[in-house]
Design a protein around this motif. Structure first.
Motif, PDB file in Angstrom:
ATOM      1  N   GLU A 189      -8.308   9.026   2.869  1.00  0.00           N
ATOM      2  CA  GLU A 189      -8.926   7.764   3.061  1.00  0.00           C
ATOM      3  C   GLU A 189     -10.673   7.734   3.225  1.00  0.00           C
ATOM      4  O   GLU A 189     -10.880   8.446   4.301  1.00  0.00           O
ATOM      5  CB  GLU A 189      -8.595   6.960   4.327  1.00  0.00           C
ATOM      6  CG  GLU A 189      -7.176   6.666   4.254  1.00  0.00           C
ATOM      7  CD  GLU A 189      -6.722   6.435   5.837  1.00  0.00           C
ATOM      8  OE1 GLU A 189      -6.988   5.348   6.341  1.00  0.00           O
ATOM      9  OE2 GLU A 189      -6.122   7.338   6.311  1.00  0.00           O
ATOM     10  N   ASP A 206      -7.156   6.767  -1.029  1.00  0.00           N
ATOM     11  CA  ASP A 206      -6.343   5.822  -0.332  1.00  0.00           C
ATOM     12  C   ASP A 206      -7.296   4.736  -0.010  1.00  0.00           C
ATOM     13  O   ASP A 206      -7.900   4.742   1.282  1.00  0.00           O
ATOM     14  CB  ASP A 206      -5.591   6.380   0.759  1.00  0.00           C
ATOM     15  CG  ASP A 206      -4.898   5.253   1.267  1.00  0.00           C
ATOM     16  OD1 ASP A 206      -5.217   3.853   0.969  1.00  0.00           O
ATOM     17  OD2 ASP A 206      -3.743   5.372   1.788  1.00  0.00           O
ATOM     18  N   LYS A 249      -3.542  -4.533   0.119  1.00  0.00           N
ATOM     19  CA  LYS A 249      -3.916  -5.720   1.104  1.00  0.00           C
ATOM     20  C   LYS A 249      -5.234  -6.923   0.536  1.00  0.00           C
ATOM     21  O   LYS A 249      -4.560  -7.643   0.103  1.00  0.00           O
ATOM     22  CB  LYS A 249      -5.094  -4.801   2.274  1.00  0.00           C
ATOM     23  CG  LYS A 249      -4.057  -3.944   3.125  1.00  0.00           C
ATOM     24  CD  LYS A 249      -4.893  -3.238   4.419  1.00  0.00           C
ATOM     25  CE  LYS A 249      -3.948  -2.379   5.055  1.00  0.00           C
ATOM     26  NZ  LYS A 249      -3.206  -2.838   6.090  1.00  0.00           N
ATOM     27  N   GLU A 279      -6.615   3.103  10.232  1.00  0.00           N
ATOM     28  CA  GLU A 279      -5.485   3.442  11.259  1.00  0.00           C
ATOM     29  C   GLU A 279      -5.942   4.339  12.250  1.00  0.00           C
ATOM     30  O   GLU A 279      -5.771   4.191  13.419  1.00  0.00           O
ATOM     31  CB  GLU A 279      -4.226   3.415  10.986  1.00  0.00           C
ATOM     32  CG  GLU A 279      -3.515   2.411   9.807  1.00  0.00           C
ATOM     33  CD  GLU A 279      -3.529   0.956  10.523  1.00  0.00           C
ATOM     34  OE1 GLU A 279      -3.292   0.748  11.667  1.00  0.00           O
ATOM     35  OE2 GLU A 279      -3.765   0.092  10.009  1.00  0.00           O
ATOM     36  N   GLN A 307      -6.858   0.226   2.864  1.00  0.00           N
ATOM     37  CA  GLN A 307      -7.616  -0.667   4.074  1.00  0.00           C
ATOM     38  C   GLN A 307      -9.203  -0.721   3.478  1.00  0.00           C
ATOM     39  O   GLN A 307      -9.574  -1.886   3.784  1.00  0.00           O
ATOM     40  CB  GLN A 307      -7.515   0.241   5.220  1.00  0.00           C
ATOM     41  CG  GLN A 307      -7.956  -0.767   6.313  1.00  0.00           C
ATOM     42  CD  GLN A 307      -7.205  -0.419   7.705  1.00  0.00           C
ATOM     43  OE1 GLN A 307      -7.885  -0.927   8.924  1.00  0.00           O
ATOM     44  NE2 GLN A 307      -6.059   0.011   7.612  1.00  0.00           N
ATOM     45  N   GLY A 336       0.870  -1.358   0.098  1.00  0.00           N
ATOM     46  CA  GLY A 336       0.060  -0.001   0.135  1.00  0.00           C
ATOM     47  C   GLY A 336       0.951   1.430   0.109  1.00  0.00           C
ATOM     48  O   GLY A 336       0.623   2.354  -0.615  1.00  0.00           O
ATOM     49  N   GLY A 337       1.829   1.254   0.774  1.00  0.00           N
ATOM     50  CA  GLY A 337       2.993   2.342   0.762  1.00  0.00           C
ATOM     51  C   GLY A 337       3.353   2.739  -0.632  1.00  0.00           C
ATOM     52  O   GLY A 337       3.585   3.754  -0.996  1.00  0.00           O
ATOM     53  N   PHE A 354      -3.535   7.746   7.529  1.00  0.00           N
ATOM     54  CA  PHE A 354      -2.058   6.714   7.424  1.00  0.00           C
ATOM     55  C   PHE A 354      -2.043   6.355   5.850  1.00  0.00           C
ATOM     56  O   PHE A 354      -3.090   5.847   5.341  1.00  0.00           O
ATOM     57  CB  PHE A 354      -2.652   5.447   8.284  1.00  0.00           C
ATOM     58  CG  PHE A 354      -1.159   4.627   8.445  1.00  0.00           C
ATOM     59  CD1 PHE A 354      -0.228   4.863   9.124  1.00  0.00           C
ATOM     60  CD2 PHE A 354      -0.917   3.644   7.497  1.00  0.00           C
ATOM     61  CE1 PHE A 354       0.895   4.102   9.138  1.00  0.00           C
ATOM     62  CE2 PHE A 354       0.203   2.866   7.542  1.00  0.00           C
ATOM     63  CZ  PHE A 354       1.097   2.982   8.320  1.00  0.00           C
ATOM     64  N   HIS A 355      -0.887   6.473   5.254  1.00  0.00           N
ATOM     65  CA  HIS A 355      -0.690   6.352   3.911  1.00  0.00           C
ATOM     66  C   HIS A 355       0.361   5.147   3.667  1.00  0.00           C
ATOM     67  O   HIS A 355       0.799   5.159   2.611  1.00  0.00           O
ATOM     68  CB  HIS A 355      -0.603   7.584   3.091  1.00  0.00           C
ATOM     69  CG  HIS A 355      -1.849   8.411   3.340  1.00  0.00           C
ATOM     70  ND1 HIS A 355      -3.049   7.958   2.885  1.00  0.00           N
ATOM     71  CD2 HIS A 355      -2.151   9.716   3.932  1.00  0.00           C
ATOM     72  CE1 HIS A 355      -3.888   8.906   3.023  1.00  0.00           C
ATOM     73  NE2 HIS A 355      -3.384   9.853   3.535  1.00  0.00           N
TER      74      HIS A 355
HETATM   75  N1  PMP Z   1      -2.754   3.374   3.267  1.00  0.00           N
HETATM   76  C1  PMP Z   1      -3.657   2.809   4.221  1.00  0.00           C
HETATM   77  C2  PMP Z   1      -4.943   3.386   4.298  1.00  0.00           C
HETATM   78  C3  PMP Z   1      -3.479   1.730   5.082  1.00  0.00           C
HETATM   79  O1  PMP Z   1      -4.232   1.185   6.043  1.00  0.00           O
HETATM   80  C4  PMP Z   1      -2.248   1.097   5.068  1.00  0.00           C
HETATM   81  C5  PMP Z   1      -1.679  -0.098   5.906  1.00  0.00           C
HETATM   82  N2  PMP Z   1      -2.235  -0.321   7.113  1.00  0.00           N
HETATM   83  C6  PMP Z   1      -1.306   1.741   4.240  1.00  0.00           C
HETATM   84  C7  PMP Z   1      -1.552   2.676   3.299  1.00  0.00           C
HETATM   85  C8  PMP Z   1       0.113   0.983   3.964  1.00  0.00           C
HETATM   86  O2  PMP Z   1       0.194  -0.233   3.526  1.00  0.00           O
HETATM   87  P1  PMP Z   1       1.414  -1.243   3.271  1.00  0.00           P
HETATM   88  O3  PMP Z   1       1.391  -1.386   4.908  1.00  0.00           O
HETATM   89  O4  PMP Z   1       0.913  -2.465   2.629  1.00  0.00           O
HETATM   90  O5  PMP Z   1       2.452  -0.359   2.781  1.00  0.00           O
END
Ligand code: PMP
Length: 402
Positions: free
Chosen positions: A190, A223, A252, A195, A226, A105-106, A138-139
């Motif tokens: 989001e 985003d 995810k 998170e 999640q 996701g990151g 959270f991203h």
């Molecule tokens: N964006 C959101 C909304 C998330 O919930 C998360 C992980 N919890 C991420 C990005 C990051 O994803 P990853 O851990 O797969 O890099």
């Protein structure tokens, strides 16, 4: 290596950026998991909203095994059938014209932020470089994504802060109005903060963001790492709001447990990512995208999506019953199978204790910060498994209150 590791070995061999529970799961089936001692757990955590189809789903196992016999990895010097099939599926089922694949996701958000800046740079000029995001968002954990994310604890101590990032208040349009201007290249949100405490965006907020972005020629990025890929009850959460982003990130659940992420966008925006501007060695890996297609096809089936509402209602019903007995929650919220239960004043900061007590009673649970219990089970968890897991949670609460 003929050796059975134990939890103590985590402290010996692993970088201590996690503090995992004591038990070590070794096998999973559906919404149940077994540890090294053969103890059974009900899984309400779903690998943090990843295992949308539970553990060992036959369609995913079949896709992985079939692809494992063909070709595992090629890099992006060569494309692959599984990547192209999944890209076409994504384009046919969402607003997007183009897909970019990566593994986390990151990484998908990193691609989205870079794309937004590059698009603004190439289309409007160098001055248009500011990204607006939201407090508590959270991203991801890369330097760019922790900087854009709205929780300073994740970026502190990692050197000079990245410039061109501003934070507004989630669900408060006026706070965006104050920050947005001709320098803004993107607003990232989001639609359901995960998170940050499982907080859904309001309809007016997302509609207002769309309008503000249009007025200021800024891109709207959702985003959905999640909350997307079926989690909220529709294929993507934006579909419930009828507000269409310019870029959407997904991870995810789209890999069902195999590392896979996607950034989706339109033709007009995608064109600025010409060969060489961005990339990822594993992006579109044949194993990942073969599993991803099987996961998305299964999630998109009407019987999967239609069953989410009933499961949501059942979980909320159980939580309300527990709340009556133990007086725990001040709020129960979320969408589909991403549900947050906020602890009341009497239970402040006790999320971690409840999680640990639940594990002792054979239940895998999540928190979203110290004050919110988070439920992100498989989208196909059975009513019996929900009842069983809730009975275990009840025993954990009895233990904590006795
Ligand atoms: N964006 C959101 C909304 C998330 O919930 C998360 C992980 N919890 C991420 C990005 C990051 O994803 P990853 O851990 O797969 O890099």
């Amino acid at each position: 290596m003929n050796w059975t590791p134990s939890r103590a070995d985590f402290d010996t061999y692993m970088v201590p950026c996690y503090a995992p529970q004591q038990m070590i799961p070794v096998r999973g089936e559906g919404s149940r998991v077994w540890d090294q001692q053969g103890r059974e757990f009900v899984d309400f955590a779903g690998g943090i909203a990843v295992n949308a189809l539970g553990h060992g789903h036959p369609a995913l196992q079949k896709a992985l095994k079939e692809q494992a016999d063909k070709v595992w990895h090629l890099s992006n010097v060569y494309t692959s059938e599984p990547a192209l099939r999944l890209a076409r599926w994504m384009v046919e089922h969402t607003f997007a014209d183009k897909a970019f694949f990566c593994s986390t996701g990151g990484e998908a958000n990193e691609a989205a932020f870079k794309l937004a800046r590059r698009y603004a740079h190439d289309t409007f000029g160098e001055h248009k470089d500011t990204i607006i995001s939201f407090r508590n968002s959270f991203h991801g954990r890369t330097l760019f994504t922790v900087s854009v994310g709205g929780q300073p604890k994740y970026s502190q101590g990692f050197g000079p802060a990245l410039g061109g990032i501003k934070h507004a208040e989630f669900n408060q349009l006026d706070s965006v109005r104050e920050l947005i201007d001709e320098r803004t290249c993107a607003v990232v949100v989001e639609p359901l903060q995960g998170e940050g405490g499982v907080r859904p965006a309001t309809q007016e907020f997302l509609e207002g963001l769309r309008q503000l972005c249009d007025e200021h020629e800024a891109l709207l990025i959702f985003d959905e790492v999640q909350c997307g890929a079926g989690r909220s009850g529709t294929l993507y959460h934006y579909m419930q709001y009828d507000v269409v982003p310019d870029i959407l990130t997904s991870a995810k659940a789209i890999g069902g447990g195999f590392p896979l992420a996607a950034m989706l966008t339109t033709d007009d925006i995608a064109r600025v990512f010409t060969p060489g501007t961005h990339g990822s060695t594993y992006g579109g890996n044949p194993l990942a995208t073969a599993v991803g297609l099987a996961a998305m096809e299964t999630i998109a089936k009407p019987e999967t999506l239609e069953g989410i509402g009933e499961r949501h209602a059942l979980i909320v019903e159980h939580l309300e019953r527990l709340n009556q007995r133990f007086g725990l929650f001040s709020d129960i919220r979320g969408a589909g199978l991403l549900i947050g239960a906020e602890l009341n004043d009497a239970w402040q900061g006790r999320g971690g204790d409840i999680l640990a007590a639940a594990v002792e009673q054979g239940l895998m649970l999540l928190v979203a910060g110290p004050n919110v219990l988070r439920f992100a089970p498989s989208l196909v968890i059975t009513p019996e498994e929900i009842a069983d897991g809730m009975a275990r949670l009840e025993r954990a609460l009895e233990q904590l209150t006795s």
